[in-house]
Each structure stands twice: as structure tokens, then as C-alpha cells.
Design a protein around this motif. Structure first.
Motif, PDB file in Angstrom:
ATOM      1  N   CYS A  24      14.683 -24.438   8.105  1.00 49.33           N
ATOM      2  CA  CYS A  24      16.092 -24.427   7.679  1.00 49.33           C
ATOM      3  C   CYS A  24      16.458 -25.726   6.963  1.00 49.33           C
ATOM      4  CB  CYS A  24      17.010 -24.183   8.869  1.00 49.33           C
ATOM      5  SG  CYS A  24      16.810 -25.394  10.179  1.00 49.33           S
ATOM      6  N   LEU A  44      21.931 -19.120  13.337  1.00 45.29           N
ATOM      7  CA  LEU A  44      21.892 -19.158  11.861  1.00 45.29           C
ATOM      8  C   LEU A  44      22.193 -17.786  11.264  1.00 45.29           C
ATOM      9  CD1 LEU A  44      18.717 -21.388  11.411  1.00 45.29           C
ATOM     10  CD2 LEU A  44      21.016 -22.017  10.684  1.00 45.29           C
ATOM     11  N   GLN A  63      25.833 -16.868  10.675  1.00 45.69           N
ATOM     12  CA  GLN A  63      26.623 -17.597   9.660  1.00 45.69           C
ATOM     13  C   GLN A  63      26.770 -16.731   8.392  1.00 45.69           C
ATOM     14  OE1 GLN A  63      24.608 -21.323   9.003  1.00 45.69           O
ATOM     15  NE2 GLN A  63      25.693 -22.330  10.705  1.00 45.69           N
TER      16      GLN A  63
END
Length: 540
Positions: A504, A519, A522
């Protein structure tokens, strides 16, 4: 005009005070000023010496209780004057009764210690031991006990044949009521190498140990064991005691049906363990008795016994084997649930000493040691925390043991110990985390509990980091390669990327590393894509 010529009068003026001012002078015994206290005592001495009625008046005003506090005052003049008032008042029967209740004798005797030596008082005191009045003999012994706490006095006592005198009292059955006090004086003498050698050379030590061996009086047995403990703090003394086979005496005391004696004997064994010959001797004979004491109902006995076992098994594989052969493993694991912190800490120590040998480690692990350690890890006592973390590091090299600790909820309190201000606790906790981070499931759980953040913080501080803190951080990251790559920006040649790895991008220090789930929740942005490795064939 007429001028007044009268001057103020104080209760000390004239010094021969009357009954009406006696109350005021007694109140002055609470003054913080030494000069006032000394003068007040002097005035009361003169008042009390005028007759029995005045003594009774002072008794009623509570003077005795006030004076009792002053006989140990730091100012010698105040002390002396207060003792003088006691001396004059003690001729009254009611005063004597109160003095006995307050146990004034021992306080008065303790005042003799600094000056006795200078007055060459030992020969006359030894003469008093021959008195036909037991009360005089007793007071002489009590005085000798106080003054023999001073090393110079002990030497004079030895040179004055005082030790023979004391041993004769112990050998005489008619003096059985003086045995406890005589032993207390000898106990002070045993602390000193010079005096102990003297007793040893004249055959007195052998006599003393055989006297303890045949005695059936618990207070004598207990005091003898305490005397041996005090003597054993010196290495030369330990050699002498070992030559006289003190071990046999102490092992016999372990079997006396009195908890106080068992505690004192166990403590003496702990002290004598510093001598390797003694350590071997106890290993051959004393370990089964100490293991039995682990099942005592008395928590103090349990603590003293397990402490002795901790000292006996330290760097001694043969003694560790003797504990296992005496079926000590189960009671030791049970002792981790004891009420006293010392018992818990030392039980953990013995178990880690035993774990140095593979068969014993397997045996201990089979008894659920990791789930039992969960509670000691939560202790507020730093000694317990340190030894529990050390035990986790010792047993955590086994995969099943790590799973057990994880299931028992022991990882949470272990991570909390990384915050400890105690250096030893912190080091052992780092070591335990490093060992437990050997498998991915445990490493992931440790990271979830915040171990990585705390270790990073520790490693930034030169005062807090230690040999294990950096290794623990590296081990955690090696089992969390996505986080390692994100934080460090590199992987080492031994780090093998597998399915589930994701990149990431590099995160800044102090920024939380997000899980794949976090993640994925999001919203999409125009930032660079997160790379996720998933080489498994998709199901139809």
C-alpha cells in the motif's frame, strides 16, 4: 506613678514544683524543644522524690506514658533525665505494674548498647549468669543479647569465655527457661566470622547443632534456624557451617510439626545454597521434603519452600532432576496460583530452571503452564511480572504452547508489560514477544494488540531499548511482511512473499498501518493502486 515589680513565674521556678503545677509540667513533656523536655524531666524527678503520694499524682496525670516515649529520644540529656524519673517512680507498686504493661525493660536495655563496651560490663554480666535468681539471669542475658549486636562486644564476649558460659546454659536442663535467651545471644555471635571460628574450634558449634537437633521446643528450633540464616550471609561462615554438616540439622527441622520452624529452616536452606557443597547436600536429601511443603495450607510455608527450591535448582541440572523425581512439577504449577507474590515468582523460576531439560519442559507444558501464566502476567508486582514473562519466553518456543497462550488471553497482558518502567520486566517482555512472534497467527495478534507501536517507541529511546526490543520488532515484521515493506521500504532475502501480501506504499512514522479489510472499505481515489498478491485459482 507606681511601677509593678512582679515578674512572671514559670513552672520550673522554683524547681521544686507543687501538685497544682505538676499537670502543666507533664504537658510540657510533649514539647518539641529539647531544653524544655530536659528541664521538665528534671523538675518531675525532684517532685517524685518527695514521696509516694507525688508518684501516684504523676501516674494519674499520664506522666509514665509520656516518659516512655522520651527514653528513646535522640537527645542524650532528655533520655537520661527521663530514665532518672522512671528510676525514682519505679519504687511505687502501681507504677511498676504499668511499666511491665508497657514492656519498658527491653527499651531500657537497648539504651545500654552504645556505652556498655566502654564500661567493660561483660565480665560482671557473665558473673550475673551464675546468680541463684532466675530473673537476674534472664535480665543479664537480655542485656547481653542487645549489646552483642555490636561486633567489638562479640569479640570481648569470646575473649571473656562468655561463649562457653552460654553453651553451658544450653547443656543444662534446669536452665531450660533461659535457653531461648542464651540462644539469642549466640545467634548474634554466629554472624561474626571471628566468633564463629572460635565457637567452631572449641567444639561449641557441634554442641550447638546437636542441642538444636534434640530440642523439641519450637521457639528454640526456629531461632536456631534464623541464627544459621544470618550467619550464612558470609561465605567463610558458610564453609564452617558446611564442615559441621549443618544441612542435616536443617533438613530435620523441615519435618518438625510447626509452621514457623518450617519457614525458618527453608530460609536457612536458601541462604546456605550459596555454598556449592551445601547445595549438593540439600539436593541429595532435602528436596523431597521441600516439595511436600508446596502443598501446605500455610502460604508463608509454601513461599519459603518454593524460594529454597528456586535457589537449589539455579544452575543445577541434578537438583532440577531431583525436583522432577520427587513429583514436584504438578505442585509447582499449582503454586503459580498462590496468594503470596514471592511464592508465585519463585514457582515460575523453578519451572524455568526445570525447563532447561527437554523432558521436563514437555511435562510442564502438558500441564497447561501457558494458560496458568495468564494470571501472573496481570500481576501488579514487578517481580511476578518479570518471572512470568521469562517463563513465557522459555516455554513459548513450542507452537502448541503459543497457541495455548493465545487462547488463554495471555498475549494482551504480555503486550501491556512492554510499557513497564521496570527495566527487567520490559526486557523479559520483549524477549517473550520475540519468541511468541515465531508463528504468523501469534505475530498478527500481537500486532493487533499494539506490540509493534510500543516496540518502535521503545527502540527510539536509548534509555528504554534493550537486547531483545529490536529483535522482537524485527520478528514481528518478518511475520507481517506487508507491514514490514510498508514501514521499512524493503524486505530481506529470507522474507518470502506469499498469497495475502499487499503493498500500500510506504507509510510515514506514527501513521497507523491499515489492514486489507480497512483499506477495502475506503472510497476509490486517484492515488496509486494497492497491489495485492493472490495466486490462488479462482473458484468457478
Amino acid at each position: 506613678s507606681v511601677h509593678s515589680c512582679t515578674k512572671e513565674t514559670s513552672p520550673f521556678d522554683p524547681l521544686l514544683i507543687e501538685s497544682k503545677t505538676a499537670a502543666t509540667v507533664v504537658l510540657m513533656l510533649s514539647s518539641p524543644e529539647e531544653e524544655v523536655l530536659a528541664k521538665a524531666c528534671d523538675a518531675l524527678y525532684k517532685f517524685a522524690s518527695k514521696g509516694d503520694e507525688n508518684k501516684v499524682t504523676l501516674l494519674g496525670l499520664g506522666a509514665v506514658e509520656h516518659l516512655y516515649k522520651l527514653i528513646s529520644h535522640e537527645d542524650p540529656v532528655v533520655r537520661r533525665n527521663a530514665i532518672m524519673v522512671f528510676g525514682i517512680m519505679a519504687s511505687n507498686h502501681d507504677v511498676r505494674k504499668l511499666l511491665r504493661e508497657l514492656d519498658v525493660t527491653n527499651s531500657l536495655i537497648s539504651q545500654l548498647a552504645p556505652e556498655v563496651r566502654a564500661l567493660n560490663v561483660i565480665p560482671p554480666l557473665l558473673e550475673l549468669l551464675k546468680s541463684e535468681y532466675p530473673v537476674i539471669q534472664l535480665l543479664a542475658l537480655k542485656t547481653l543479647e542487645v549489646i552483642s549486636k555490636d561486633r567489638e562486644t562479640r569479640i570481648i564476649l569470646g575473649e571473656s569465655k562468655g561463649l562457653d558460659c552460654l553453651l553451658k546454659i544450653l547443656e543444662t536442663n534446669e536452665f531450660s527457661d533461659l535457653h531461648v535467651e542464651a540462644l539469642a545471644v549466640l545467634a548474634n555471635c554466629l554472624e561474626d566470622v571471628h566468633t564463629l571460628q572460635l565457637i567452631h574450634q572449641t567444639g561449641g558449634l557441634k554442641k550447638l547443632l546437636s542441642f538444636v537437633g534434640v530440642s523439641t521446643v519450637p521457639s528454640i528450633q526456629k531461632n536456631a534456624a534464623k541464627a544459621i540464616t544470618r550467619a550464612a550471609y558470609d561465605s567463610e561462615n558458610r564453609k564452617i557451617l558446611n564442615q559441621e554438616e549443618v544441612e542435616k540439622c536443617l533438613i530435620n527441622l523441615l519435618e518438625v510439626d510447626n509452621d514457623g520452624v518450617k519457614v525458618a529452616a527453608s530460609q536457612a536452606i536458601s541462604a546456605m545454597c550459596e555454598n556449592l557443597a551445601s547445595k549438593r547436600a540439600f539436593g541429595l536429601q532435602g528436596i523431597p521434603q521441600l516439595v511436600q511443603l508446596l502443598s501446605s495450607d500455610n502460604e508463608e510455608v509454601k513461599e519459603a519452600a518454593v524460594t529454597a527450591l528456586a535457589n537449589l535448582t539455579a544452575a543445577s541440572p541434578s537438583n532440577a532432576s531431583a525436583v522432577a523425581e520427587a513429583e514436584g512439577i504438578e505442585p509447582l504449577v499449582n503454586t503459580l496460583n498462590a496468594q503470596r507474590d514471592g511464592a508465585i515468582a519463585n514457582a515460575a523460576t523453578v519451572l524455568t530452571n526445570l525447563a532447561m531439560q527437554q523432558p521436563f519442559r514437555v511435562n510442564i507444558q502438558s500441564r497447561g503452564i501457558m494458560s496458568v501464566l495468564e494470571e501472573p502476567l496481570r500481576s501488579t508486582n514487578s517481580q511476578v511480572q518479570s518471572k512470568a514473562a521469562f517463563a513465557v519466553a522459555t516455554f513459548g518456543c513450542d507452537a502448541d504452547a503459543r497457541t495455548e497462550l493465545r487462547s488463554a488471553g495471555g498475549l494482551g497482558p504480555l503486550v501491556e508489560l512492554l510499557h513497564s518502567k521496570n527495566e527487567e520486566v520490559r526486557r523479559n517482555a520483549c524477549w517473550a514477544v520475540m519468541v511468541c512472534a515465531s508463528d504468523e497467527l501469534t505475530a498478527v495478534e500481537l500486532c493487533r494488540l499494539g506490540a509493534l507501536d510500543i516496540l518502535e517507541e521503545i527502540n527510539l529511546s536509548t534509555g528504554c531499548k534493550n537486547n531483545f526490543s529490536e529483535a522482537a520488532l524485527e520478528k514481528l515484521l518478518d511475520n507481517n511482511l506487508s507491514q514490514k515493506y510498508s514501514q521499512m521500504g524493503y524486505l530481506s532475502s529470507s522474507n518470502i512473499i506469499a498469497d495475502g501480501f499487499y503493498d500500500c506504499g510506504q507509510i510515514k512514522p506514527g501513521v497507523k498501518f491499515l489492514s486489507l479489510e480497512e483499506l477495502s472499505m475506503q472510497e476509490l481515489t486517484d492515488r496509486r493502486a494497492i497491489i495485492f498478491i493472490n495466486a490462488k485459482p479462482q473458484e468457478e
